[in-house]
Design a protein around this motif. Structure first.
Motif, mmCIF file in Angstrom:
data_model
loop_
_atom_site.group_PDB
_atom_site.id
_atom_site.type_symbol
_atom_site.label_atom_id
_atom_site.label_comp_id
_atom_site.label_asym_id
_atom_site.label_seq_id
_atom_site.Cartn_x
_atom_site.Cartn_y
_atom_site.Cartn_z
ATOM 1 N N ALA A 169 -11.882 107.551 17.088
ATOM 2 C CA ALA A 169 -11.589 108.899 17.577
ATOM 3 C C ALA A 169 -12.751 109.339 18.462
ATOM 4 O O ALA A 169 -13.506 108.501 18.973
ATOM 5 C CB ALA A 169 -11.361 109.858 16.408
ATOM 6 N N ASN A 170 -12.904 110.648 18.646
ATOM 7 C CA ASN A 170 -13.888 111.160 19.610
ATOM 8 C C ASN A 170 -15.118 111.798 18.985
ATOM 9 O O ASN A 170 -16.218 111.675 19.499
ATOM 10 C CB ASN A 170 -13.219 112.200 20.518
ATOM 11 N N SER A 171 -14.947 112.524 17.897
ATOM 12 C CA SER A 171 -16.043 113.300 17.318
ATOM 13 C C SER A 171 -16.068 113.132 15.803
ATOM 14 O O SER A 171 -15.096 112.673 15.196
ATOM 15 C CB SER A 171 -15.874 114.781 17.654
ATOM 16 N N GLY A 172 -17.192 113.558 15.209
ATOM 17 C CA GLY A 172 -17.300 113.480 13.766
ATOM 18 C C GLY A 172 -16.246 114.295 13.061
ATOM 19 O O GLY A 172 -15.637 113.846 12.080
ATOM 20 N N ALA A 173 -16.004 115.514 13.538
ATOM 21 C CA ALA A 173 -15.003 116.371 12.908
ATOM 22 C C ALA A 173 -13.618 115.746 12.982
ATOM 23 O O ALA A 173 -12.837 115.811 12.023
ATOM 24 C CB ALA A 173 -14.994 117.752 13.567
ATOM 25 N N GLU A 215 -11.164 114.814 9.806
ATOM 26 C CA GLU A 215 -9.775 115.264 9.671
ATOM 27 C C GLU A 215 -8.827 114.084 9.480
ATOM 28 O O GLU A 215 -7.912 114.121 8.648
ATOM 29 C CB GLU A 215 -9.350 116.069 10.902
ATOM 30 N N ASN A 216 -9.028 113.023 10.230
ATOM 31 C CA ASN A 216 -8.159 111.862 10.098
ATOM 32 C C ASN A 216 -8.363 111.156 8.759
ATOM 33 O O ASN A 216 -7.406 110.623 8.178
ATOM 34 C CB ASN A 216 -8.383 110.900 11.261
ATOM 35 N N ALA A 217 -9.593 111.159 8.263
ATOM 36 C CA ALA A 217 -9.832 110.573 6.943
ATOM 37 C C ALA A 217 -9.068 111.337 5.865
ATOM 38 O O ALA A 217 -8.525 110.737 4.927
ATOM 39 C CB ALA A 217 -11.335 110.565 6.640
ATOM 40 N N VAL A 218 -9.011 112.667 5.986
ATOM 41 C CA VAL A 218 -8.224 113.468 5.042
ATOM 42 C C VAL A 218 -6.755 113.073 5.121
ATOM 43 O O VAL A 218 -6.070 112.918 4.104
ATOM 44 C CB VAL A 218 -8.395 114.976 5.321
ATOM 45 N N LYS A 219 -6.248 112.887 6.330
ATOM 46 C CA LYS A 219 -4.844 112.495 6.499
ATOM 47 C C LYS A 219 -4.567 111.148 5.840
ATOM 48 O O LYS A 219 -3.557 110.969 5.148
ATOM 49 C CB LYS A 219 -4.497 112.449 7.991
ATOM 50 N N PHE A 220 -5.460 110.190 6.052
ATOM 51 C CA PHE A 220 -5.294 108.879 5.414
ATOM 52 C C PHE A 220 -5.267 109.018 3.886
ATOM 53 O O PHE A 220 -4.414 108.436 3.212
ATOM 54 C CB PHE A 220 -6.434 107.943 5.816
ATOM 55 N N ARG A 258 -16.288 121.464 12.950
ATOM 56 C CA ARG A 258 -15.931 122.774 13.490
ATOM 57 C C ARG A 258 -14.430 122.932 13.747
ATOM 58 O O ARG A 258 -14.016 123.922 14.340
ATOM 59 C CB ARG A 258 -16.690 123.025 14.800
ATOM 60 N N THR A 259 -13.607 121.958 13.371
ATOM 61 C CA THR A 259 -12.162 122.136 13.477
ATOM 62 C C THR A 259 -11.691 123.020 12.333
ATOM 63 O O THR A 259 -12.455 123.341 11.422
ATOM 64 C CB THR A 259 -11.448 120.782 13.420
ATOM 65 N N ASN A 260 -10.415 123.400 12.342
ATOM 66 C CA ASN A 260 -9.944 124.335 11.319
ATOM 67 C C ASN A 260 -10.139 123.791 9.915
ATOM 68 O O ASN A 260 -10.685 124.476 9.045
ATOM 69 C CB ASN A 260 -8.471 124.677 11.563
ATOM 70 N N LEU A 261 -9.707 122.550 9.675
ATOM 71 C CA LEU A 261 -9.851 121.993 8.328
ATOM 72 C C LEU A 261 -11.315 121.779 7.977
ATOM 73 O O LEU A 261 -11.758 122.140 6.877
ATOM 74 C CB LEU A 261 -9.087 120.671 8.219
#
Length: 447
Positions: A131-135, A139-144, A164-167
Motif C-alpha cells: 500500500a502507500n502509507s502506514g495508516a 486499515e488493511n490489516a484490520v480488514k484481513f 490519521r484515517t478514520n479507523l
C-alpha cells in the motif's frame, strides 16, 4: 533521446551550520506563500524551507544546515538522497512510473514481497499486500483480520498511535490533535493498559495480565478479531515494553483465535538494529504492518502475514491505485540490498552506543531527564519535573526551540508531549552525534 541517468547529487557537507536567524528571510517569505495556499491544519515543526538534503544534514533556502534527528519521522533511515535509492528511482522512472498492480502486474512488487517474506520473523508460509502509507497498511490489516476470524473487535493499548484515517484515528490513544473534531470515528475499537516500565514498574508478565484482563472484560475473545501493538511505541514516546510482555500477549492471541499484529511502521527496517524490532523480542506476529523506512523516502507500505489470513479475502477485496508503485518498489529493493550485509544494522547499534551513552550522561547531569530509552537509532528521553515523574512538556518545547536556533532538528512525542525522540539516519557519524549532544547539553542548561 531521453537521458535516464540519475542527476548528479548536490554536495552537502555533513556539518551543522547556522548563518541566519531561524527562520531566515527566504524561509519567511516562502512561509507567506505557504500560508496563502496551504490549509492551516497542516503544521510545520520547523518553519524553514529545505532546498537540499543528503545523509544526515538538511539545508534550508537561506543556507542553514541542520543535523536531522527527525529523518522525515523515521523515513530516511538510510540517509537523505541515498545514492542507491536515487539511482534505483531514476532507472525505474526511465522504464515506467505507474501501471497499477491490480491491472497489469510487474516484477518490482513481487520482489519487494519476496524480501519482506524473507526478513520478517518466522519461517511459516506468508503473503504480502503493498500500500502507500502506514495508516493504510493498518486499515488493511484490520480488514484481513476481520475477514479471517469473522469477528469485529480491534484491540489497542494505551499510548498507541496507528494513523490519521478514520479507523486509525479511533485506534490512537490521543484524540488530540489527530482526531479532534473529525468524529464519529471507527467503532468496535477497544483499549487496554499497556506496559510502560518507567511509570508502572510492572514485569512483562504482570503488565500482560493487566492488559488481557481488560480485553477479556470489555470485549471478550469471542468478538475480538485482532490486537495491534507497536513493539516500540512511536508517537507514544518510544516506550519499550517490559521483557516478556509481547510474548504473553501473543500466546493469549494464539489460544483465542485473535490475530496478533505488530505495527512496525516506525520501528521496522533497520531502525532498531535489525530488520524489525520484533526480531529480537521473542515473538512471531501473525501479521505485521511496515512503512516509513522501507523505501528510503518514497511512499510505500506493506501488510505481511500468515498465508491463511492473507488468502482468506476474496479476489478484488484488496488493492488500491498506487499501492506498490513501481518507482517506490525500486527504491525499497535498493534499501533491502543495502541491508543485506548487515553493516547498517551495526551502524544503528553504534548510534545506540554513542547517542544513548551521551543521553545517559546528560541524565546524570540534568534531573529534568527522567528516563532514557529505545533501541538502535530509535531513542528518546522523557522530561519530568525534577524529583518526580510528572510530565514536563514546557521543557520539551524549549529544548526543541533551542535546537532549531542552533541547527538541530528535533521532534517531540509522548501522550503528555514530554518526550524528545531521536530518529537519526543510521549513517549519522559519531562526530555529528557528539555535536548534537553538545547542543542538547546547552539547551538543557538553558532551562
Amino acid at each position: 533521446m531521453t537521458n535516464t541517468s540519475a542527476p548528479a547529487a548536490t554536495v552537502v557537507t555533513q556539518e551543522r551550520k547556522v548563518v541566519t536567524a531561524i527562520p531566515g528571510p527566504k524561509s519567511q517569505e516562502m512561509m507567506k506563500r505557504r500560508n496563502a495556499v496551504v490549509s492551516a491544519g497542516v503544521g510545520a515543526a520547523l518553519p524553514v524551507f529545505i532546498e537540499n538534503a543528503h545523509g544526515s544534514i538538511v539545508v534550508d533556502v537561506d543556507g542553514n544546515q541542520f543535523i536531522d534527528f527527525a529523518a522525515g519521522i523515521g523515513v530516511t533511515t538510510v540517509g537523505h538522497s541515498n545514492d542507491g535509492v536515487v539511482a534505483a528511482v531514476a532507472e525505474q522512472a526511465g522504464h515506467y512510473t505507474h501501471l497499477c498492480f491490480t491491472v497489469t502486474p510487474y516484477e518490482g512488487y513481487v520482489a519487494v514481497a519476496e524480501q519482506l517474506i524473507k526478513h520478517t520473523p518466522g519461517n511459516h508460509d506468508k503473503r504480502v499486500m503493498l500500500a502507500n502509507s502506514g495508516a493504510e497498511a493498518v486499515e488493511n490489516a484490520v480488514k484481513f483480520a476481520r475477514k479471517f476470524t469473522g469477528k469485529n473487535g480491534v484491540g489497542v493499548i494505551d499510548h498507541a498511535y496507528h494513523g490519521r484515517t478514520n479507523l486509525t484515528m479511533g485506534m490512537n490513544f490521543k484524540n488530540a490533535p489527530y482526531g479532534t473534531g473529525f468524529g464519529p470515528l471507527g467503532n468496535s475499537v477497544f483499549r487496554a493498559p499497556s506496559s510502560y516500565p518507567f511509570h508502572d514498574g510492572l514485569s512483562g508478565a504482570e503488565a500482560a495480565k493487566r492488559t488481557l484482563s481488560y480485553f477479556e472484560k470489555i470485549v471478550g475473545a469471542e468478538d475480538l478479531a485482532c490486537i495491534f501493538m507497536e513493539p516500540i511505541q512511536g508517537e507514544g514516546g518510544f516506550v519499550v515494553p517490559a521483557d516478556g510482555y509481547l510474548a504473553a500477549i501473543q500466546e493469549w492471541c494464539t489460544a483465542n483465535n485473535v490475530v496478533f499484529v505488530a505495527d512496525e511502521v516506525q520501528s521496522g527496517i533497520a531502525r532498531t538494529g535489525d530488520y524489525f524490532a520484533t526480531t529480537n523480542m521473542g515473538v512471531v506476529p501473525d501479521m505485521m504492518t511496515v512503512a516509513k523506512g522501507i523505501a528510503g523516502g518514497m511512499p510505500l507500505s506493506a501488510v505481511v502475514g500468515r498465508a491463511d489470513i492473507m488468502d482468506s479475502v476474496h479476489v478484488g477485496g484488496m488493492g488500491g491505485t498506487y499501492g506498490g508503485n513501481p518507482v517506490a518498489c525500486a527504491a525499497a529493493l535498493s534499501v533491502f540490498e543495502q541491508l543485506e550485509d548487515g553493516k547498517l544494522f551495526a551502524e544503528a547499534k553504534r548510534i545506540e552506543k554513542t547517542l544513548g551513552g551521551g543521553l545517559r550522561q546528560l541524565q546524570e547531569k540534568y534531573p529534568v531527564i527522567g528516563d532514557v530509552r529505545g533501541r538502535g537509532a530509535m531513542l528518546a528521553i522523557e522530561l519530568v519535573q525534577p524529583g518526580t515523574k510528572d510530565p514536563n512538556p514546557d521543557a520539551v518545547k524549549k529544548v526543541i526551540a533551542y535546537g532549531a536556533q542552533h541547527g538541530l532538528l528535533l521532534l517531540s512525542a509522548g501522550s503528555y508531549y514530554n518526550v524528545l525522540r531521536f530518529l537519526p539516519a543510521v549513517t549519522t557519524s559519531d562526530a555529528l552525534l557528539e555535536d548534537a549532544l553538545s547542543v542538547l547539553d546547552e539547551a538543557l542548561a538553558s532551562l
